[in-house]
Design a protein around this motif. Structure first.
Motif, short mmCIF file in Angstrom:
data_model
loop_
_atom_site.label_atom_id
_atom_site.label_comp_id
_atom_site.label_asym_id
_atom_site.label_seq_id
_atom_site.Cartn_x
_atom_site.Cartn_y
_atom_site.Cartn_z
N PHE A 159 0.85 -1.21 0.00
CA PHE A 159 0.00 0.00 0.00
C PHE A 159 0.89 1.26 0.00
O PHE A 159 0.63 2.22 -0.75
CB PHE A 159 -0.92 -0.03 1.22
CG PHE A 159 -1.87 1.12 1.30
CD1 PHE A 159 -2.87 1.29 0.35
CD2 PHE A 159 -1.76 2.07 2.31
CE1 PHE A 159 -3.75 2.37 0.41
CE2 PHE A 159 -2.63 3.14 2.40
CZ PHE A 159 -3.63 3.29 1.44
N GLU A 160 1.92 1.20 0.81
CA GLU A 160 2.86 2.34 0.87
C GLU A 160 3.47 2.57 -0.51
O GLU A 160 3.56 3.69 -1.01
CB GLU A 160 3.96 2.00 1.89
CG GLU A 160 4.99 3.10 2.10
CD GLU A 160 6.03 2.67 3.16
OE1 GLU A 160 6.27 1.45 3.32
OE2 GLU A 160 6.58 3.55 3.81
N ASN A 161 3.86 1.46 -1.15
CA ASN A 161 4.46 1.53 -2.48
C ASN A 161 3.46 2.14 -3.48
O ASN A 161 3.82 2.96 -4.33
CB ASN A 161 4.87 0.11 -2.88
CG ASN A 161 5.73 0.10 -4.10
OD1 ASN A 161 5.25 0.43 -5.17
ND2 ASN A 161 7.01 -0.26 -3.95
N MET A 162 2.20 1.74 -3.36
CA MET A 162 1.19 2.28 -4.28
C MET A 162 1.04 3.80 -4.10
O MET A 162 0.94 4.54 -5.08
CB MET A 162 -0.15 1.59 -4.04
CG MET A 162 -1.21 2.03 -5.04
SD MET A 162 -2.87 1.47 -4.63
CE MET A 162 -3.40 2.72 -3.49
N ALA A 208 1.49 -3.80 -5.22
CA ALA A 208 1.11 -2.38 -5.27
C ALA A 208 0.42 -2.08 -6.61
O ALA A 208 -0.62 -1.40 -6.66
CB ALA A 208 2.35 -1.50 -5.10
N GLU A 209 0.98 -2.62 -7.68
CA GLU A 209 0.39 -2.40 -9.00
C GLU A 209 -1.01 -3.02 -9.08
O GLU A 209 -1.93 -2.45 -9.67
CB GLU A 209 1.29 -3.00 -10.10
CG GLU A 209 2.51 -2.15 -10.43
CD GLU A 209 2.17 -0.68 -10.65
OE1 GLU A 209 1.28 -0.41 -11.49
OE2 GLU A 209 2.75 0.18 -9.99
N ALA A 210 -1.13 -4.21 -8.48
CA ALA A 210 -2.44 -4.89 -8.49
C ALA A 210 -3.48 -4.08 -7.73
O ALA A 210 -4.64 -3.98 -8.15
CB ALA A 210 -2.29 -6.28 -7.90
N MET A 211 -3.07 -3.50 -6.61
CA MET A 211 -4.02 -2.67 -5.83
C MET A 211 -4.46 -1.47 -6.67
O MET A 211 -5.65 -1.14 -6.74
CB MET A 211 -3.32 -2.14 -4.56
CG MET A 211 -3.12 -3.16 -3.47
SD MET A 211 -2.26 -2.31 -2.11
CE MET A 211 -2.28 -3.56 -0.86
N ASN A 212 -3.50 -0.84 -7.31
CA ASN A 212 -3.82 0.32 -8.14
C ASN A 212 -4.78 -0.09 -9.26
O ASN A 212 -5.78 0.58 -9.52
CB ASN A 212 -2.53 0.91 -8.70
CG ASN A 212 -2.82 2.00 -9.73
OD1 ASN A 212 -3.55 2.95 -9.45
ND2 ASN A 212 -2.30 1.82 -10.94
N GLU A 213 -4.45 -1.20 -9.92
CA GLU A 213 -5.29 -1.66 -11.03
C GLU A 213 -6.71 -1.95 -10.53
O GLU A 213 -7.70 -1.55 -11.16
CB GLU A 213 -4.67 -2.92 -11.64
CG GLU A 213 -5.38 -3.39 -12.89
CD GLU A 213 -4.92 -4.78 -13.34
OE1 GLU A 213 -3.83 -5.23 -12.92
OE2 GLU A 213 -5.69 -5.41 -14.09
N ALA A 214 -6.77 -2.64 -9.38
CA ALA A 214 -8.09 -3.05 -8.86
C ALA A 214 -9.00 -1.85 -8.63
O ALA A 214 -10.18 -1.87 -9.00
CB ALA A 214 -7.91 -3.84 -7.58
N ILE A 215 -8.45 -0.81 -8.00
CA ILE A 215 -9.35 0.32 -7.68
C ILE A 215 -9.51 1.27 -8.87
O ILE A 215 -10.39 2.13 -8.87
CB ILE A 215 -8.90 1.07 -6.40
CG1 ILE A 215 -7.42 1.49 -6.48
CG2 ILE A 215 -9.14 0.23 -5.18
CD1 ILE A 215 -6.93 2.25 -5.25
N SER A 216 -8.68 1.07 -9.92
CA SER A 216 -8.79 1.96 -11.08
C SER A 216 -9.71 1.40 -12.18
O SER A 216 -10.06 2.12 -13.12
CB SER A 216 -7.41 2.19 -11.70
OG SER A 216 -6.52 2.67 -10.74
N LEU A 217 -10.06 0.13 -12.09
CA LEU A 217 -10.87 -0.48 -13.15
C LEU A 217 -12.23 0.20 -13.28
O LEU A 217 -12.74 0.79 -12.32
CB LEU A 217 -11.09 -1.98 -12.85
CG LEU A 217 -9.92 -2.92 -13.16
CD1 LEU A 217 -10.30 -4.33 -12.72
CD2 LEU A 217 -9.59 -2.92 -14.65
N SER A 218 -12.81 0.08 -14.46
CA SER A 218 -14.12 0.70 -14.67
C SER A 218 -15.19 -0.04 -13.85
O SER A 218 -15.02 -1.23 -13.52
CB SER A 218 -14.50 0.60 -16.16
OG SER A 218 -14.74 -0.75 -16.48
#
Ligand SMILES: O=P(O)(O)OC[C@H]1O[C@H](O[C@H]2O[C@H](CO)[C@@H](O)[C@H](O)[C@H]2O)[C@H](O)[C@@H](O)[C@@H]1O
Length: 702
Positions: A392-395, A537-547
């Motif tokens: 999360f920190e990395n994200m 971190a990338e997966a977290m970003n992707e997850a919350i950024s998806l449509s």
């Protein structure tokens, strides 16, 4: 190579464990379930069944048994669910006098009843999650049996400590989650146990400790004795749960050769490369093989178990029409792969509670304008909570748009089995979230909200409802039902029976570790290696950024699966397979052989009969010409003997047989012709079929 079978269960059965101290009166009692002898289901043919076969009927009449006055249960099939803990919540009464008990609705063991046929009564056998003083145990046992059909197992405190805190939590639990003890552990640290039969110093840092293993076996025997108090061996099914009770099937099988026994492992079963480091690896495998059906959450756990059986015991599995089975001395031990699920009705009932809606509104206000990622884990060393914080920190650092907008709410439920390692991890976690909040926090914004207490199911479901994504970064976990609960809460429930309107957002996202049991079932989740902090971190970003559309599609797919594969589906499927695995039980001829963990039941199809010595002698005497074929290893020399040369006694008997003109005697063996020729050079009238018959030596003289 097989290790020496160390603990002889017969010793244990005699209570031969001086160092463990005396057992409590209640558990030492030997009491049968009913004061009547029941008709055997198997019609025995005189002379063909082993004398050991009568063990089923050997139970003495009931004395002091909690069930001694329950004759109504004699008829009909029942299921005995045996687990380390009963699905019961125990509370001291406010006035300090006595206890009050209630069902533990969150217990999977209780929930599994929904998949069991109505006509099958379910009884529970297990420990009580409270320190009940010795003086109150009898009364508590009776109350639990009368009101809940629960049979309480009380272990003496020191035994419980060595069984649960030492062997279960410091040895089996870490090993099954892929954590090996340090080879050079100091003898000072964590284990409070002392070995009763080993001269080695007590093991620290999780190194194997014989004393704890003995305590584990003895504790399993306490559970066995409680099962004996209530069992109807010919009508009941026994379903044993989890890694705490892996020795129990051997105790049960020894006493009741034909008992129908299932076992389900809730934790992972590790790769054989990990499992084979366990000094009692064969003992545990053999104990499990005394079951009729062994269940695992995933294909991988089952595969690891099967390769351990192959590599350590030389037993290969067979797969027929979708069923996997291990042939073990004439019995087929079924292997079941079926992940557990959640209790839909119960969770949906929570969603309907009025105070939940109120709590949801409160949380929506608290996190207004924020995107909430949620973690709900037990606070144990394998849940990878710190890895999640690091990701999360990395994200926040690599995607600064989330600073001030993304919040990670982490609920960490306290666990019973504390330890040195856990304290270190807790300190690490604290340091991480303080650092993150220090660096990225500002007035009105704390990036990490850490809740280190048990939260109610209402509150948990409210957090699920407001979370845009659930993140599970456990480095190992048997199953993990957090994602399932989240999906159901995000689906919501119809506001009223007549309306199809739903209260949930009907969209959800999951980031889950690839090392947990639920991962293969969640094909719409973003799977991560939690050790790879950057990728998580990338997966977290992707997850919350998806449509939203993408989140809805994945949600729908998951909801369809989770709502149809619930806990009742799991238990129903397990019981059906157990019934199927045992359908021939009472038709088969079986007898028990072997000592300690080598004990197993040899089962034969009813068309086989055991040779009768008297009839062989009579037939021999009557016959005019005889062909006698003798195997070598295991027949003329013991299988275990290091010296394979035939003894002078064997040579003498063979020469006696050969000297009878009516006999033709052959040795038939896979051994080489040179060796056999040399060993039997003093038996000129003996024929030899060497190398499986490829080379034949007919009798040299008549
Ligand atoms: O801490 P213990 O008393 O030794 O019990 C171990 C854990 O048992 C339960 O979890 C296990 O079963 C779950 C359902 O099959 C599975 O999802 C999980 O992965 C297993 O570890 C229990 O839910 C945990 O709280 C216990 O710690």
């Amino acid at each position: 190579m097989m290790s020496r079978s160390y603990t002889n269960l017969l010793d244990l059965a005699e209570g031969n464990f001086a160092a463990l101290g005396p057992a409590s009166g209640g558990a030492r009692r030997r009491s049968g379930s009913f004061g009547m002898k029941r008709m055997s289901r198997v019609m025995t043919v005189p002379g063909t069944l082993s004398e050991l076969d009568g063990e089923d009927e050997s139970e003495p009449a009931a004395t002091n048994s909690v069930a001694s006055d329950v004759p109504s249960s004699v008829s009909g099939e029942r299921l005995l669910v045996v687990s380390n803990q009963l699905p019961i919540v125990a509370r001291r009464r406010p006035d300090g006098r006595g206890w009050s008990f209630s069902w533990d609705d969150d217990s999977l063991l209780l929930q599994l009843r929904d998949g069991i046929p109505d006509e099958m009564e379910v009884l529970f056998v297990g420990g009580v999650r409270a320190d009940i003083p010795l003086a109150e145990q009898d009364e508590v046992s009776q109350a639990l049996y009368d009101r809940f059909r629960c049979v309480a197992v009380f272990l003496p405190e020191s035994l419980h400590d060595r069984f649960y805190h030492s062997f279960c939590k410091r040895q089996l639990w870490p090993l099954f989650h892929y954590m090996l003890p340090f080879a050079s552990s100091a003898s000072t640290a964590t284990s409070s146990s002392s070995s009763s039969s080993s001269s080695a110093p007590p093991a620290g840092n999780g190194r194997f400790d014989r004393g704890s293993w003995e305590a584990y076996v003895l504790a399993n025997k306490f559970f066995f004795e409680k099962v004996v108090e209530v069992i109807n061996p010919e009508d009941d099914y026994v379903w044993v749960h989890d890694y705490h009770l892996m020795a129990l099937p051997t105790f049960l099988r020894r006493r009741f050769n034909r008992l129908r026994i299932g076992f389900f492992l809730h934790s992972p079963f590790p790769s054989s490369e990990i499992y084979r480091t366990l000094p009692v690896r064969e003992e545990i495998l053999k104990a499990l093989l005394n079951c009729d059906l062994i269940g695992f959450h995933t294909f991988d756990y089952a595969r690891h178990f099967l390769s351990c059986c192959s590599r350590m015991l030389g037993i290969e599995y067979q797969s027929k029409r979708g069923y996997i089975g291990l042939e073990y001395f004439g019995r087929t031990v079924g292997i079941k792969i079926m992940p557990v699920g959640i209790h839909m009705d119960q969770l949906q009932a929570v969603l309907c509670l009025p105070d939940r809606q109120w709590r949801v509104s409160e949380l929506q206000q608290q996190f207004e304008g924020k995107t909430v990622l949620l973690g709900v884990d037990d606070m144990d060393i394998f849940k990878g909570i710190n890895l999640k914080l690091l990701a999360f920190e990395n994200m926040l650092r690599t995607h600064p748009k989330w600073q001030g907008r993304a919040v990670l709410v982490q609920i960490a439920k306290p666990v019973r089995g504390k330890g040195k390692d856990l304290e270190a991890i807790e300190a690490e976690i604290r340091e991480s979230y303080n650092r993150i909040n220090g660096e990225f926090g500002r007035s009105g914004y704390s990036p990490v909200v850490f809740i280190d207490r048990d939260v109610s199911s209402v509150e948990k479901s409210a957090y699920y409802t407001i979370a845009e994504c659930v993140v599970v970064t456990a480095v190992r976990d048997g199953m993990n039902l957090t994602p399932y609960e989240y999906i159901v809460c995000r689906q919501g429930t119809p506001r009223s029976e007549s309306s199809s309107e739903v209260t949930g957002p009907k969209k959800s996202m999951l980031v889950v570790s690839e090392f947990i049991g639920c991962s293969p079932s969640l094909s719409g989740a973003i799977r991560v290696n939690p050790w790879n902090v950057e990728a998580t971190a990338e997966a977290m970003n992707e997850a919350i950024s998806l449509s939203d559309q993408e989140k809805q599609l994945r949600h729908e797919k998951h909801y369809r699966y989770v709502s149809t594969h619930d806990v009742a589906y799991w238990s129903k499927s397990f019981i059906q397979d157990l019934e199927r695995a045992c359908k021939d039980h009472f038709r088969r001829t079986c007898w028990g052989i072997g000592l300690g963990f080598g004990f197993r039941v040899v089962a034969l199809d009813p068309h086989f009969t055991k040779l009768n010595m008297d009839s062989i002698v009579m037939a021999y005497e009557r016959s005019e010409s005889r062909a006698i074929f003798l195997d070598y290893d295991g027949t003329l020399v013991p299988q275990t003997s290091i010296n394979k040369t035939p003894s002078s006694e064997v040579l003498r008997i063979i020469n006696t047989l050969c000297s009878d003109k009516r006999n033709i005697v052959f040795i038939v063996s896979g051994r080489g012709r040179d060796k056999l020729g040399e060993w039997f050079s003093s038996c000129p009238k003996l024929g030899i079929a060497a190398e499986h018959g490829y080379f034949l030596r007919y009798r040299l003289s008549f």
